[in-house]
Scaffold this motif. Structure first.
Motif, PDB file in Angstrom:
ATOM      1  N   PHE A 276       0.821  -1.219   0.000  1.00  0.00           N
ATOM      2  CA  PHE A 276       0.000   0.000   0.000  1.00  0.00           C
ATOM      3  C   PHE A 276       0.851   1.263   0.000  1.00  0.00           C
ATOM      4  O   PHE A 276       0.625   2.176  -0.801  1.00  0.00           O
ATOM      5  CB  PHE A 276      -0.937   0.008   1.200  1.00  0.00           C
ATOM      6  CG  PHE A 276      -1.701   1.303   1.325  1.00  0.00           C
ATOM      7  CD1 PHE A 276      -2.845   1.522   0.578  1.00  0.00           C
ATOM      8  CD2 PHE A 276      -1.243   2.321   2.149  1.00  0.00           C
ATOM      9  CE1 PHE A 276      -3.526   2.723   0.660  1.00  0.00           C
ATOM     10  CE2 PHE A 276      -1.915   3.525   2.235  1.00  0.00           C
ATOM     11  CZ  PHE A 276      -3.065   3.724   1.486  1.00  0.00           C
ATOM     12  N   GLU A 277       1.822   1.341   0.912  1.00  0.00           N
ATOM     13  CA  GLU A 277       2.591   2.580   1.036  1.00  0.00           C
ATOM     14  C   GLU A 277       3.388   2.863  -0.234  1.00  0.00           C
ATOM     15  O   GLU A 277       3.499   4.010  -0.677  1.00  0.00           O
ATOM     16  CB  GLU A 277       3.510   2.512   2.255  1.00  0.00           C
ATOM     17  CG  GLU A 277       2.760   2.648   3.570  1.00  0.00           C
ATOM     18  CD  GLU A 277       3.676   2.858   4.743  1.00  0.00           C
ATOM     19  OE1 GLU A 277       3.899   4.024   5.112  1.00  0.00           O
ATOM     20  OE2 GLU A 277       4.159   1.858   5.294  1.00  0.00           O
ATOM     21  N   LYS A 278       3.932   1.812  -0.839  1.00  0.00           N
ATOM     22  CA  LYS A 278       4.671   1.988  -2.089  1.00  0.00           C
ATOM     23  C   LYS A 278       3.751   2.542  -3.169  1.00  0.00           C
ATOM     24  O   LYS A 278       4.120   3.443  -3.924  1.00  0.00           O
ATOM     25  CB  LYS A 278       5.273   0.650  -2.522  1.00  0.00           C
ATOM     26  CG  LYS A 278       6.131   0.717  -3.757  1.00  0.00           C
ATOM     27  CD  LYS A 278       6.737  -0.644  -4.077  1.00  0.00           C
ATOM     28  CE  LYS A 278       7.588  -0.590  -5.344  1.00  0.00           C
ATOM     29  NZ  LYS A 278       8.172  -1.913  -5.669  1.00  0.00           N
TER      30      LYS A 278
ATOM     31  N   SER B 276       0.853   4.220  -2.710  1.00  0.00           N
ATOM     32  CA  SER B 276       0.352   5.553  -2.374  1.00  0.00           C
ATOM     33  C   SER B 276       1.399   6.636  -2.580  1.00  0.00           C
ATOM     34  O   SER B 276       1.058   7.820  -2.693  1.00  0.00           O
ATOM     35  CB  SER B 276      -0.145   5.586  -0.928  1.00  0.00           C
ATOM     36  OG  SER B 276       0.928   5.408  -0.016  1.00  0.00           O
ATOM     37  N   GLN B 277       2.673   6.253  -2.636  1.00  0.00           N
ATOM     38  CA  GLN B 277       3.739   7.243  -2.793  1.00  0.00           C
ATOM     39  C   GLN B 277       4.170   7.423  -4.243  1.00  0.00           C
ATOM     40  O   GLN B 277       5.057   8.234  -4.530  1.00  0.00           O
ATOM     41  CB  GLN B 277       4.950   6.840  -1.936  1.00  0.00           C
ATOM     42  CG  GLN B 277       4.682   6.959  -0.443  1.00  0.00           C
ATOM     43  CD  GLN B 277       5.736   6.287   0.411  1.00  0.00           C
ATOM     44  OE1 GLN B 277       6.755   5.812  -0.102  1.00  0.00           O
ATOM     45  NE2 GLN B 277       5.514   6.240   1.709  1.00  0.00           N
TER      46      GLN B 277
ATOM     47  N   TYR C   6       0.676  -1.599   9.099  1.00  0.00           N
ATOM     48  CA  TYR C   6      -0.052  -1.505   7.827  1.00  0.00           C
ATOM     49  C   TYR C   6      -1.237  -0.541   7.960  1.00  0.00           C
ATOM     50  O   TYR C   6      -1.432   0.346   7.132  1.00  0.00           O
ATOM     51  CB  TYR C   6      -0.529  -2.892   7.426  1.00  0.00           C
ATOM     52  CG  TYR C   6      -1.084  -2.978   6.021  1.00  0.00           C
ATOM     53  CD1 TYR C   6      -0.248  -2.889   4.925  1.00  0.00           C
ATOM     54  CD2 TYR C   6      -2.442  -3.149   5.796  1.00  0.00           C
ATOM     55  CE1 TYR C   6      -0.741  -2.967   3.627  1.00  0.00           C
ATOM     56  CE2 TYR C   6      -2.955  -3.230   4.505  1.00  0.00           C
ATOM     57  CZ  TYR C   6      -2.089  -3.137   3.424  1.00  0.00           C
ATOM     58  OH  TYR C   6      -2.588  -3.209   2.147  1.00  0.00           O
TER      59      TYR C   6
ATOM     60  N   GLY D 292      -0.074   3.028   8.278  1.00  0.00           N
ATOM     61  CA  GLY D 292       0.322   3.579   6.982  1.00  0.00           C
ATOM     62  C   GLY D 292      -0.872   4.014   6.164  1.00  0.00           C
ATOM     63  O   GLY D 292      -0.856   5.075   5.519  1.00  0.00           O
ATOM     64  N   ILE D 293      -1.925   3.211   6.188  1.00  0.00           N
ATOM     65  CA  ILE D 293      -3.150   3.559   5.462  1.00  0.00           C
ATOM     66  C   ILE D 293      -3.778   4.820   6.049  1.00  0.00           C
ATOM     67  O   ILE D 293      -4.137   5.755   5.330  1.00  0.00           O
ATOM     68  CB  ILE D 293      -4.157   2.398   5.500  1.00  0.00           C
ATOM     69  CG1 ILE D 293      -3.621   1.202   4.697  1.00  0.00           C
ATOM     70  CG2 ILE D 293      -5.521   2.824   4.947  1.00  0.00           C
ATOM     71  CD1 ILE D 293      -4.441  -0.058   4.859  1.00  0.00           C
TER      72      ILE D 293
ATOM     73  N   SER E 118      -2.430   7.202   7.790  1.00  0.00           N
ATOM     74  CA  SER E 118      -1.614   8.395   7.556  1.00  0.00           C
ATOM     75  C   SER E 118      -1.736   8.878   6.114  1.00  0.00           C
ATOM     76  O   SER E 118      -1.840  10.080   5.858  1.00  0.00           O
ATOM     77  CB  SER E 118      -0.142   8.093   7.882  1.00  0.00           C
ATOM     78  OG  SER E 118       0.010   7.820   9.256  1.00  0.00           O
ATOM     79  N   ALA E 119      -1.731   7.934   5.171  1.00  0.00           N
ATOM     80  CA  ALA E 119      -1.831   8.316   3.758  1.00  0.00           C
ATOM     81  C   ALA E 119      -3.197   8.922   3.446  1.00  0.00           C
ATOM     82  O   ALA E 119      -3.295   9.982   2.804  1.00  0.00           O
ATOM     83  CB  ALA E 119      -1.563   7.116   2.861  1.00  0.00           C
TER      84      ALA E 119
ATOM     85  N   ASP F 228      12.663   3.108  10.169  1.00  0.00           N
ATOM     86  CA  ASP F 228      11.362   3.509   9.629  1.00  0.00           C
ATOM     87  C   ASP F 228      10.946   2.731   8.385  1.00  0.00           C
ATOM     88  O   ASP F 228       9.880   2.965   7.831  1.00  0.00           O
ATOM     89  CB  ASP F 228      11.338   5.009   9.327  1.00  0.00           C
ATOM     90  CG  ASP F 228      12.337   5.425   8.244  1.00  0.00           C
ATOM     91  OD1 ASP F 228      12.874   4.541   7.547  1.00  0.00           O
ATOM     92  OD2 ASP F 228      12.562   6.637   8.083  1.00  0.00           O
TER      93      ASP F 228
ATOM     94  N   SER G 202      12.327   2.781   5.403  1.00  0.00           N
ATOM     95  CA  SER G 202      12.688   3.392   4.120  1.00  0.00           C
ATOM     96  C   SER G 202      13.948   2.775   3.531  1.00  0.00           C
ATOM     97  O   SER G 202      14.189   2.858   2.327  1.00  0.00           O
ATOM     98  CB  SER G 202      12.905   4.900   4.297  1.00  0.00           C
ATOM     99  OG  SER G 202      14.071   5.155   5.080  1.00  0.00           O
TER     100      SER G 202
END
Length: 537
Positions: free
Chosen positions: A121-123, A125-126, A199, A202-203, A205-206, A253, A255
Motif C-alpha cells: 500500500f505505502e509503495k 500511495s507514494q 499496515y 500507513g493507510i 496516515s496516507a 522507519d 525506508s
C-alpha cells in the motif's frame, strides 16, 4: 545495520504439526523454495490467484482457495478468503469439543499455517501522480484478516508474514519432522500483530493527507499530521545509551535509507552516541555540492571545509581544530578514495560516514579494526520529532537554503566577492551548530573553511568569544555567521575585535539600527538572511 531474523532453536515443547498451509503473498521472494519445503513434509498447499499460479508453474501441487471454500473468487479478487471455511479453519481451537463439532458439521478443513504478506500500500500511495482509485484498491482486506485470525489462534496455527522467517522455519520443520513449537508460533504471532498495526497506520496516515478523493490523489504538501503514528521496528539493541547506565536501541522507519539503515563495512558495533554524531555529520556535509568533509564532536562541527578533492577538504577541516578532532566522527559527501583514507588513517577517529569507499580506501582502513566505516544511502527527512514529557514535538526539517540573491546588504560597505563566498559557507555550517552559535570562516584557494566555532553558549557574546578562543588559524580577515540576530551591538563588536571583516545574520531585532550603526563604525560588511537557524538539540 538491518537486523535479520536468525535461525534460533526453539524449545521443543507443545509441538503442532503443519498439515495444511494457506499461502497468499504479494512478495514472492523465496515463496517456491519455502512451499517446496512444506510439500516435502506432506503439507497440503492451498493458495490464491497469482500465488497459486507461481506454485503451479514451479510444479508444486496446490489447491485453489475456491476448492476449499466451494465459492469462487469474485469482485476482481476483493472477496476470496473472507469465508467461514477459511477463518473457521484457522480460528477453531484444537481440542475444544464444541469447536471440533462445529468444523466437522460444516466440513471445515483445519489450516495449520498461514503464509501472508500484504499489498504494498505505502509503495503504491507514494507513486507520483497515483490515481485515488488505485490507492484505495491497494488496501488489503483479506490479508490482514487472515493474519489477525492466525495470530490470535497462535496456540494452534503458525502465521508467517515475513520472507526473512522462511529459513529459520525450514530448519525447525526439518528438526521437528514437520512441526513447530509454541515458542515459535508465539514469536510469529507477535510479529504478525506488529505488521497489521504498521499496515493500518500507513493507510490511516496516507488517507489523512489526501486532499481530493477523486481522480488523481492530491496529497496535502505542507500540513502537519493530525495524528503522529510511529511504528518503527527494532533493528538493533545498543550496548547502552548516551551513558552506560541508560538502555538504548535503534529502530528503523522501513525506508532503507539514512543513518539508521546505513551499511556498516567494518569496525566495532555502533554506539548510541556514534549514531547521533553520524547523523549530525551527514546532515551538515550534505549541505555542500562540492567535495566537503566535516569533523563532528558531540554533534557540533570542530572543523568543516570544502576542497577540490576529498583529501584536500579533509586536510583543511582537520587544520581548523586538530585537537578537538581527535576521537571525532567524520562525514564525507563523496566516495572516500585511497589518498583520503591514507590521511584520515593518521588520526584516531570513531567513525566515518560516506556514500561509498573505494577498494583502496577499505584496504588502507583495514588495519584500524575498530574504526567504524558506514556507507549511507541518503534519506529525505521531512519531519523532526522530539519527545517531551507527556508528548511529542513535531516540526518540519530545517531544509531552508539561501543564495546570494536572498541576501540583503545592511551596511554601507558591501562584502567583497571573496567575503560573500565565505559568508555563504559559514551560514551553511552555522545552521548545524547548537545555539547560541557563531562560526568564523574564511574562503581561500577557492574553498570555504571554518576557523573557529562557538557552540551552545548562553549568550551570543559568549559564543563570539568562544569561537574566537577556539581558533587556531588566523582570525584576521575572516567572516562570521550568527544563527540568530544580534540583540545588541556587543556581539558584533566582539566579532570585529577578533578580526572578522564581514558578518551574516538573520536580522530582525528591534536593535538592528544600533547593530548596523556599529558595523558601519567598525567598517564591517553585514548581510541579513531574513531567516534564523536555532538548533536546541
Amino acid at each position: 545495520m538491518t537486523l535479520h531474523n536468525a535461525a534460533v532453536s526453539a524449545p521443543v515443547v507443545d509441538l503442532r504439526p503443519v498439515r495444511r498451509a494457506l499461502l497468499s503473498v504479494t512478495d514472492k521472494t523465496g515463496l517456491v523454495e519455502f512451499a517446496r519445503t512444506l510439500a516435502s513434509h506432506g503439507v497440503d498447499l492451498v493458495s490464491t490467484g497469482g500465488t497459486a499460479k507461481a506454485l503451479r508453474d514451479a510444479g508444486l501441487p496446490v489447491r485453489d482457495i475456491s476448492d476449499l471454500t466451494g465459492f469462487p473468487e469474485m469482485l476482481d479478487g476483493r472477496v476470496k478468503t473472507l469465508h467461514p471455511k477459511v477463518h473457521g479453519g484457522i480460528l477453531h481451537v484444537r481440542g475444544n469439543a464444541e469447536h471440533e463439532a462445529s468444523v466437522e458439521e460444516h466440513a471445515i478443513e483445519p489450516i495449520d499455517m498461514v503464509v501472508v504478506n500484504l499489498y504494498a500500500f505505502e509503495k503504491t500511495s507514494q507513486k507520483p501522480g497515483v490515481a485515488f482509485a488505485e490507492v484505495i484498491e491497494n488496501i488489503d482486506i483479506g490479508g490482514p484478516s487472515m493474519v489477525r485470525s492466525a495470530a490470535k489462534n497462535f496456540s494452534d496455527v503458525a502465521i508467517v508474514t515475513s520472507v526473512a522467517d522462511y529459513a529459520a522455519l525450514t530448519e525447525e520443520l526439518a528438526a521437528n519432522k514437520g512441526s513447530l513449537s509454541r515458542a515459535t508460533r508465539w514469536r510469529l504471532a507477535k510479529q504478525a500483530f506488529a505488521v497489521t498495526a504498521a499496515y493500518d497506520a500507513g493507510i490511516a496516515s496516507a488517507l489523512e493527507s489526501i486532499e481530493a478523493p477523486e481522480g488523481k490523489a492530491v496529497f496535502k504538501a505542507d500540513e502537519l499530521p493530525e495524528t503522529v503514528r510511529v511504528i518503527d521496528p527494532l533493528a538493533q539493541t545498543l550496548r547502552y545509551g548516551e551513558n552506560p547506565h541508560q538502555k538504548a536501541a535503534l529502530y528503523v522507519d522501513g525506508s532503507g535509507k539514512g543513518v539508521a539503515a546505513a551499511e556498516q563495512l567494518q569496525g566495532k558495533e555502533l554506539s548510541f552516541n556514534n549514531l547521533v554524531d553520524l547523523d549530525a555529520c551527514w546532515e551538515l556535509v550534505s549541505e555542500f555540492d562540492e567535495p566537503a568533509v566535516v569533523i563532528i564532536k558531540h554533534t557540533n562541527p570542530c572543523g568543516a571545509s570544502t576542497g577540490a578533492s576529498v583529501v584536500e577538504a579533509y586536510k583543511r577541516a582537520l587544520e581548523a581544530d586538530p585537537v578537538s578532532a581527535f576521537g571525532g566522527v567524520i562525514g564525507v559527501n563523496r566516495e572516500v578514495d585511497g589518498a583520503a583514507a591514507e590521511e584520515i588513517a593518521k588520526l584516531f577517529v570513531e567513525a566515518i560516514v560516506a556514500p561509498s569507499f573505494t577498494a583502496d580506501a577499505l584496504a588502507r582502513f583495514g588495519a584500524k579494526k575498530n574504526l567504524r566505516l558506514v556507507k549511507i544511502d541518503p534519506a529525505d527527512t521531512k519531519r523532526v520529532l522530539k519527545q517531551v514529557s507527556g508528548g511529542l514535538l513535531v516540526q518540519d526539517a530545517d531544509r531552508q537554503k539561501i543564495t546570494e540573491a536572498d541576501l540583503k546588504v545592511a551596511t554601507e560597505r558591501k562584502p567583497t566577492a571573496e567575503e560573500l563566498r565565505a559568508l555563504l559557507f559559514a551560514w551553511r555550517v552555522c545552521k548545524h551548530v547548537k545555539s547560541n552559535a557563531i562560526v568564523y570562516a574564511r574562503f581561500a584557494d577557492g574553498h570555504g573553511q571554518t576557523v573557529g566555532v562557538g557552540a551552545g553558549q548562553m549568550s551570543r557574546v559568549d559564543a563570539a568569544k568562544f569561537g574566537a578562543m577556539k581558533a587556531i588559524l588566523p582570525l584576521a580577515g575572516t567572516v562570521a555567521a550568527s544563527d540568530a540576530y544580534f540583540p545588541f551591538p556587543d556581539g558584533l563588536e566582539t566579532i570585529a575585535a577578533a578580526g572578522a571583516t564581514a558578518v551574516i545574520q538573520p536580522g530582525g531585532s528591534v536593535n538592528d539600527p544600533k547593530v548596523i550603526e556599529a558595523a558601519n563604525r567598525l567598517g564591517i560588511a553585514m548581510v541579513f538572511t531574513g531567516i534564523r537557524h536555532f538548533r536546541h538539540g
